[in-house]
Design an enzyme around this catalytic site. Sequence first.
Site, PDB file in Angstrom:
ATOM      1  N   GLY A 173      10.494  98.429 125.525  1.00 53.63           N
ATOM      2  CA  GLY A 173       9.468  99.257 124.878  1.00 53.63           C
ATOM      3  C   GLY A 173       8.494  98.357 124.134  1.00 53.63           C
ATOM      4  NE  ARG A 255      18.614 102.303 113.560  1.00 55.74           N
ATOM      5  CZ  ARG A 255      17.474 101.751 113.138  1.00 55.74           C
ATOM      6  NH1 ARG A 255      17.296 100.449 113.233  1.00 55.74           N
ATOM      7  NH2 ARG A 255      16.528 102.497 112.605  1.00 55.74           N
ATOM      8  CD  GLU A 284      22.759  98.029 109.545  1.00 56.51           C
ATOM      9  OE1 GLU A 284      21.928  98.511 108.751  1.00 56.51           O
ATOM     10  OE2 GLU A 284      22.459  97.589 110.649  1.00 56.51           O
ATOM     11  CG  HIS A 302      18.706  96.887 109.150  1.00 57.87           C
ATOM     12  ND1 HIS A 302      19.274  98.048 109.584  1.00 57.87           N
ATOM     13  CD2 HIS A 302      17.442  96.902 109.653  1.00 57.87           C
ATOM     14  CE1 HIS A 302      18.404  98.733 110.301  1.00 57.87           C
ATOM     15  NE2 HIS A 302      17.284  98.048 110.357  1.00 57.87           N
ATOM     16  N   GLY A 304      14.807  93.305 109.807  1.00 63.59           N
ATOM     17  CA  GLY A 304      13.876  93.190 110.935  1.00 63.59           C
ATOM     18  C   GLY A 304      12.423  93.441 110.578  1.00 63.59           C
TER      19      GLY A 304
HETATM   20  C1  DGY Z   1      13.307 100.818 111.670  1.00 63.77           C
HETATM   21  O1  DGY Z   1      12.101 100.960 111.483  1.00 63.77           O
HETATM   22  O2  DGY Z   1      13.993 101.627 112.269  1.00 63.77           O
HETATM   23  C2  DGY Z   1      13.920  99.603 111.099  1.00 63.77           C
HETATM   24  O3  DGY Z   1      15.206  99.393 111.518  1.00 63.77           O
HETATM   25  C3  DGY Z   1      13.842  99.674 109.602  1.00 63.77           C
HETATM   26  O4  DGY Z   1      13.741  98.401 109.117  1.00 63.77           O
END
Ligand code: DGY
Length: 340
Positions: A173, A255, A284, A302, A304
């Site tokens: 994606g 995830r 988590e 987490h 990201g």
């Molecule tokens: C999201 O946007 O789903 C991320 O995992 C949050 O940091």
Amino acid sequence: MFPIKKVFQEILTNMKPKILVTRKISDAAEEKLNINFEVTLNPKDEPIPSNELIKMANEYDGFISTGFDKIGDDFFKELNGKLKIIAQVGVGYDNISIKSAEGKKIKVTNTPNVLNEAVAETTILLILAASRRIGEAYNLVRSGNWKNQKPDLTKFMIGNSVTGKTLGIIGMGRIGRMVAKCAKAFGMKIIYFNRNKLSEDLEDGAKYYSDVKSMMPDCDFVSIHTPATAETKHILNVDTIGLLPKHAVVINTSRGSTIDDDALIEALLNKKIYAAGLDVFNNEPNLDERYMKLDNCFVLPHVGSATHETRLAMSMMAVENICKYFENKPLISEVVSYNS
Ligand code: DGY
């Protein structure tokens, strides 16, 4: 102030839609929200327990939520029709039952696109850290033990190169494609598994595999970029991990549920694969403690999308969605269930 004007102002204030922001979001987004709505903020960022959230839902016209809020089927059962929209700050929305929201005609929005670069940066960071043994190297310096090591040219902190290797992307994606773009700067060859083959334009030279198992043996690195769904649960499991080459590195910024922890930990422990770089975990923040004892697993909490710029953009996008809804304009990023 002239009393009539004051009365009118009070009426107008009372007519403003009521919005609950479940966690602290960026200041600028909170300020924008305050202009047009009657807002309840959470400046101390205290988690709201699920049972409280359910009670609050009947007092608000809109929620700005985050992935920490549990908005499952139970949440929707007792609603009285006041809540109209849940604007999630996050691209993932696996904490929200979209089917139940649709059943109650409640709109749900997320924040796609604005975090593509940040998550891709984190993915590249994990690729480099896991393959170049950065966790071990960092811990060595911090522990003060570097001076006690023999600087052996062929053994000391020797890792695997990234340049020119093959990266298998599960889920091509928006984020997967951004990772591919960045990885190409290291001369990486991109292969991918996705529900559907992309157009040539979007593939941009990447090779498609119609089933995940057939891609595994060809991966030097495999990185997951799918949403958390029933379909992607444990997509990396004992079978798929078992097909990876011994030098392979597993990366996850999507995830935790996409990985079967027992299978990955066993493979790392017994050196069936080389390493892993993980930003997300099952359960988590109470991740399986075995991960923390593995030298060949580089772990992050987490983060990201955790940059100032990205979190501001995500917060603003959620607020924009709330504004659009109450202005009767099309939402920027409405989420719909897969079968709708
Ligand atoms: C999201 O946007 O789903 C991320 O995992 C949050 O940091």
